[in-house]
Design a protein around this motif. Structure first.
Motif, PDB file in Angstrom:
ATOM      1  N   VAL B 467      35.620  29.213  37.080  1.00 48.47           N
ATOM      2  CA  VAL B 467      36.421  30.422  37.204  1.00 48.47           C
ATOM      3  C   VAL B 467      37.719  30.239  36.447  1.00 48.47           C
ATOM      4  CG1 VAL B 467      37.826  31.755  38.825  1.00 48.47           C
ATOM      5  CG2 VAL B 467      35.473  31.233  39.400  1.00 48.47           C
ATOM      6  N   ARG B 468      38.131  31.279  35.731  1.00 45.41           N
ATOM      7  CA  ARG B 468      39.378  31.265  34.982  1.00 45.41           C
ATOM      8  C   ARG B 468      40.241  32.376  35.519  1.00 45.41           C
ATOM      9  NH1 ARG B 468      41.217  29.627  29.641  1.00 45.41           N
ATOM     10  NH2 ARG B 468      42.097  31.530  28.778  1.00 45.41           N
ATOM     11  N   GLU B 469      41.426  32.038  36.010  1.00 49.69           N
ATOM     12  CA  GLU B 469      42.293  33.051  36.606  1.00 49.69           C
ATOM     13  C   GLU B 469      43.642  33.088  35.900  1.00 49.69           C
ATOM     14  OE1 GLU B 469      42.421  35.399  39.290  1.00 49.69           O
ATOM     15  OE2 GLU B 469      40.250  35.326  39.016  1.00 49.69           O
ATOM     16  N   LYS B 470      44.127  34.280  35.682  1.00 48.00           N
ATOM     17  CA  LYS B 470      45.373  34.476  34.958  1.00 48.00           C
ATOM     18  C   LYS B 470      46.573  34.342  35.900  1.00 48.00           C
ATOM     19  CE  LYS B 470      46.678  38.528  33.383  1.00 48.00           C
ATOM     20  NZ  LYS B 470      46.505  39.851  32.809  1.00 48.00           N
ATOM     21  N   SER B 471      47.686  33.803  35.369  1.00 47.66           N
ATOM     22  CA  SER B 471      48.931  33.839  36.112  1.00 47.66           C
ATOM     23  C   SER B 471      50.071  33.710  35.095  1.00 47.66           C
ATOM     24  CB  SER B 471      48.990  32.717  37.136  1.00 47.66           C
ATOM     25  OG  SER B 471      50.106  32.905  37.975  1.00 47.66           O
ATOM     26  N   VAL B 472      51.284  33.514  35.578  1.00 43.40           N
ATOM     27  CA  VAL B 472      52.399  33.322  34.635  1.00 43.40           C
ATOM     28  C   VAL B 472      53.224  32.108  35.054  1.00 43.40           C
ATOM     29  CG1 VAL B 472      52.635  35.717  33.903  1.00 43.40           C
ATOM     30  CG2 VAL B 472      53.876  34.908  35.906  1.00 43.40           C
ATOM     31  N   PHE B 473      53.817  31.466  34.072  1.00 42.01           N
ATOM     32  CA  PHE B 473      54.740  30.369  34.315  1.00 42.01           C
ATOM     33  C   PHE B 473      56.118  30.859  33.905  1.00 42.01           C
ATOM     34  CE2 PHE B 473      57.040  26.503  33.616  1.00 42.01           C
ATOM     35  CZ  PHE B 473      56.503  25.592  34.518  1.00 42.01           C
ATOM     36  N   ILE B 474      57.091  30.705  34.804  1.00 43.74           N
ATOM     37  CA  ILE B 474      58.413  31.252  34.503  1.00 43.74           C
ATOM     38  C   ILE B 474      59.390  30.141  34.127  1.00 43.74           C
ATOM     39  CG2 ILE B 474      60.418  32.393  35.529  1.00 43.74           C
ATOM     40  CD1 ILE B 474      58.459  34.252  36.914  1.00 43.74           C
ATOM     41  N   VAL B 475      60.029  30.311  32.988  1.00 46.60           N
ATOM     42  CA  VAL B 475      61.063  29.374  32.541  1.00 46.60           C
ATOM     43  C   VAL B 475      62.404  30.096  32.701  1.00 46.60           C
ATOM     44  CG1 VAL B 475      61.949  28.034  30.600  1.00 46.60           C
ATOM     45  CG2 VAL B 475      59.478  28.337  30.886  1.00 46.60           C
ATOM     46  N   PRO B 476      63.282  29.574  33.556  1.00 50.07           N
ATOM     47  CA  PRO B 476      64.554  30.271  33.777  1.00 50.07           C
ATOM     48  C   PRO B 476      65.517  30.108  32.603  1.00 50.07           C
ATOM     49  CG  PRO B 476      64.477  28.255  35.052  1.00 50.07           C
ATOM     50  CD  PRO B 476      63.173  28.335  34.340  1.00 50.07           C
ATOM     51  N   ARG B 477      66.474  31.015  32.513  1.00 44.11           N
ATOM     52  CA  ARG B 477      67.489  30.938  31.477  1.00 44.11           C
ATOM     53  C   ARG B 477      68.467  29.820  31.759  1.00 44.11           C
ATOM     54  NH1 ARG B 477      66.511  35.450  28.646  1.00 44.11           N
ATOM     55  NH2 ARG B 477      65.484  36.814  30.141  1.00 44.11           N
TER      56      ARG B 477
END
Lengths: 305, 477
Positions: B467-477
């Motif tokens: 299974v391949r599931e999408k998400s996001v990785f957040i890099v802060p400023r």
């Protein structure tokens, strides 16, 4: 019930409700008595669009009685349960009361389950897989909002999975923290430290304590000014768990790392609050929760049965 | 050329008017028993549907962990077992598909052959048929039942009535237990029922369903079709002039009249209908089919069977009442003409859509991965910096095992250079279990610009489940 500060709206709502039910009954009564003329071919004599005639397809009589039963039911319901303005109903039922009763019932049912955990020490409960599954769910529902679902916190929210404890990490201290909450207060210290330059020097001294990159000349100049901070953090900067003063010599930086973050802290101070959980959770739940939190950073004692 | 049917104008006395109430007192229908081709078909469907309904919950399905009920909708655990498949609430799309397919099947069926569903397979009809069978064997056929109901109280009446209601209640209770047996293991439920130790919800639903069966099949009967069933109301949208309906051939039958068996009825100016009224007596909804198509008609064809019997006795050709279409009646078509009109555009569209949907459902079910993963970004922290100057994002993965064996899954993440899993990258999930796992992803500081970056989690099981599931990785400023 701030909607009903005056009695008028309560009476208004109750009036509309009752008038509606009475109107329904009246309509039933009138239609039940009404007779219509039907031709032999079972039409009513109404004709539209040249040849569209209306058939007489009467409702079954038992259906009418269902309507009557419904109306009677609604009246009884309104007598027993709240529904007429501010009238509470004769049974005294409320959604809040129903919720409390359900929680109480659930706690009562779970009491024997929790009893086997509360009888044992936190260090042992932390080694019990079943207790930890419960602890994890308690943590997810009550703690993860601030401390993160992996308990590692983030800026401003302490990491519970490392060995660093602001108020002490013994089982008793953890239970105490969950029960009563904590208030971390660092007052603005700029005035006590001195000029803006002094503050910058102290910040560099603090950085030097944990071996972080710093300006060593400024750090030396800041060392004497650190006495203003020593009251809480100690002369050696190792902090004081009794008052929740953080250790400044390690690499854990709850409110941000680097010169700018430290200067801002000295200038502005900070008040950090962990809310008390007593009353929201039962003592037994807090016992299991404390075991879970303790187990995140300690090796549990596994007792062989 | 449209035939213009010429109706002979006969002076009719002015219709007598009567004053009636808006609510009608219930007139009990006493359907007479009937034998014949369609009666046999109806009984075949009664057996078929009831063997499936009563039998299915008792069927076992063997798995590696022992055997379980083959069809079980475990609402408490939110797992739906369908033979070899374990469905999660997330698989609701299959139920939607099934319902849409059933609706289309009903449309198709209705457009071709009218309300065959109502007359042969609908639970209302089937249970009424079973209850009528009991009633007939206890109280006798229509004339005896009419006589019994009309008679005053007697021991015989009491015995017969009590026996009938007892038999009805037994069937109803059995139906209730079976129904609940789809939602809670039926073998345990059966034992609990016999030992009267069911839990309160089971008691409620068993008795609710039993009461519904008893009331619907014993008392409401045709009134469900006439007043409650929505299908009867919108079927006209699916009917057209080429739809098969139970119809009385008025051109052949009228004018009606009684006659002797050897009479030359044509000489007397009569049609084939001997006006015996049997078609009305056998009708379970109490209508006269000779008045034409009516919304109460459930296409059970009891009148066809009984009329054919009468025609045989009179030595007339069969089919005075028969399955035919509006067009065929108007134009005097034969069976061949009717069959030729079956493949009309509406039927083809229904059939195509239905076939496509069923194929899609079957393929999707066959290719289903027995693993499902939901990725939830941690709600508490967007991102944090941890020891070693690494950026960390936290996720919770709900790993749902749709097999009945314990599975080990390997978790991976991809989408950014240097992205690594800091927590355990293997998780073990029990049979038909779902587990939440906290997963920490780390990225070296400065490896990606500030902002949110699309990443993917990959979860692999031993059996090739992937299974391949999408998400996001957040890099802060």
């Amino acid at each position: 019930m701030s909607d009903f500060t005056a009695n008028f709206w309560s009476v208004y709502v109750a009036g509309i409700t009752l008038a509606g039910i009475v109107a329904c009954l009246l309509l039933l009564w009138i239609t039940a008595r009404k007779k219509i003329v039907s031709a032999a071919d079972n039409t009513t004599g109404h004709v539209w669009d040249e040849d569209l005639t209306e058939m007489n397809n009467p409702m079954p009589r038992w259906w009418m009685w269902l309507f009557v039963i419904t109306a009677v039911f609604s009246l009884l319901y309104l007598a027993f349960y709240p529904g007429l303005g501010t009238y509470q109903g004769s049974l005294g039922w409320s959604s809040r009361g129903a919720y409390d009763a359900e929680v109480e019932e659930a706690n009562r049912q779970l009491a024997p389950l929790y009893a086997q955990f509360t009888a044992r020490k936190v260090e042992e409960v932390a080694g019990d897989a079943a207790a930890m599954a419960i602890g994890e769910r308690l943590f997810m529902n009550n703690c993860a909002q601030c401390h993160g679902s992996d308990a590692r916190g983030s800026k401003g929210f302490p990491n519970l999975a490392d060995a660093d404890w602001l108020h002490g990490g013994t089982p008793d201290k953890i239970v105490e923290t969950i029960n009563a909450g904590r208030q971390g207060a660092m007052p603005p210290m700029a005035a006590a430290v001195g000029s803006a330059d002094d503050v910058k020097n102290v910040a560099n001294y603090v950085l030097s304590l944990s071996g972080a990159p710093h300006d060593s000349l400024r750090a030396q100049l800041g060392k004497s000014k650190f006495t203003a901070c020593a009251a809480c953090h100690g002369m050696d900067g190792k902090g004081n768990p009794a008052m929740g003063a953080p250790n400044l010599t390690d690499d854990v930086w709850l409110h941000g790392y680097g010169e700018q973050a430290i200067i801002a802290m000295v200038n502005n101070g900070k008040t950090n609050v962990m809310p008390a959980q007593h009353g929201k959770l039962t003592d037994a739940q807090i016992h299991v929760l404390a075991s879970y939190v303790w187990g995140l950073s300690n090796k549990p004692v596994v007792v062989k049965p | 050329m449209q035939h213009q049917k010429v109706i002979p104008i006969v002076p009719v006395p002015a219709a007598p008017e009567e004053t009636v109430s808006l609510y009608e007192a219930h007139k009990k229908v006493y359907p007479r028993s009937v034998t014949g081709l369609f009666a046999r078909w109806r009984w075949a469907f009664v057996w078929l549907t009831q063997i499936v309904f009563y039998g299915l919950p008792w069927l076992s399905w063997g798995t590696e962990n022992g055997s379980r009920q083959a069809v079980l909708f475990d609402l408490a655990a939110r797992r739906f077992y369908l033979f070899g498949e374990v469905l999660y609430p997330q698989d609701f799309i299959y139920l939607t598909g099934l319902l849409v397919a059933s609706a289309l099947l009903l449309f198709l069926f209705t457009a071709v052959a009218g309300r065959l569903w109502c007359g042969f397979a609908c639970p209302q009809t089937v249970y009424t048929e079973i209850f009528l069978w009991i009633e007939r064997h206890v109280e006798g056929d229509r004339p005896q039942r009419l006589k019994l109901d009309g008679s005053s109280f007697s021991t015989e009446k009491l015995v017969k009535k009590s026996f009938k209601h007892l038999a009805w209640m037994s069937v109803a209770m059995w139906t209730g237990v079976t129904f609940v047996g789809y939602f809670t293991p039926v073998r345990e439920l059966g034992m609990e029922f016999l030992q009267t130790r069911m839990d309160s919800w089971e008691v409620f639903w068993v008795f609710f369903y039993a009461a519904a069966t008893y009331g619907n099949a014993g008392f409401l009967r045709e009134q469900v079709c006439k007043y409650m069933c929505p299908y009867a109301r919108f079927q006209s949208a699916m009917f057209d002039k080429d739809t098969l309906i139970v119809s009385y051939d008025a051109a052949r039958g009228d004018p009606r009249g009684t006659r002797g068996r050897r009479d030359d009825f044509q000489a007397r100016g009569l049609g084939s209908c001997i006006d015996c009224g049997l078609c009305v007596q056998v009708c379970p909804t109490g209508i006269d089919i000779r008045n034409g198509l009516q919304y109460e008609c459930i296409s059970c064809a009891a009148c066809v069977d009984v009329c054919d019997t009468v025609m045989d006795k009179m030595e007339y050709p069969r089919g005075l009442i028969r399955f035919s279409t509006q067009q065929a009646l108007d134009k005097g078509w034969t069976g061949r003409d009717i069959v030729r009109r079956v493949l009309r555009p509406r039927i083809l569209v229904y059939a195509t859509v239905l076939a496509a949907l069923c194929m899609g459902l079957a393929i999707s079910l066959a290719l289903r991965t027995p693993l499902r993963v939901d990725v939830v970004r941690d709600r508490a922290s967007l991102a944090r910096i941890v020891a070693g100057g690494k950026l960390e994002n936290v996720y919770r993965l709900q790993v749902m095992n749709a097999t009945e064996e314990t599975q080990r899954y390997r978790i991976g993440a991809e989408g950014l250079p240097g992205l690594a899993i800091a927590s355990d990258d293997e998780v073990s999930v029990g049979p038909a279990e779902s587990r939440w796992v906290a997963v920490r992803l780390q990225l070296p500081y400065g490896a990606a610009p500030a902002g949110s970056h699309a990443i993917h989690f990959t979860i692999e099981g031993q059996g090739g489940a992937h299974v391949r599931e999408k998400s996001v990785f957040i890099v802060p400023r």
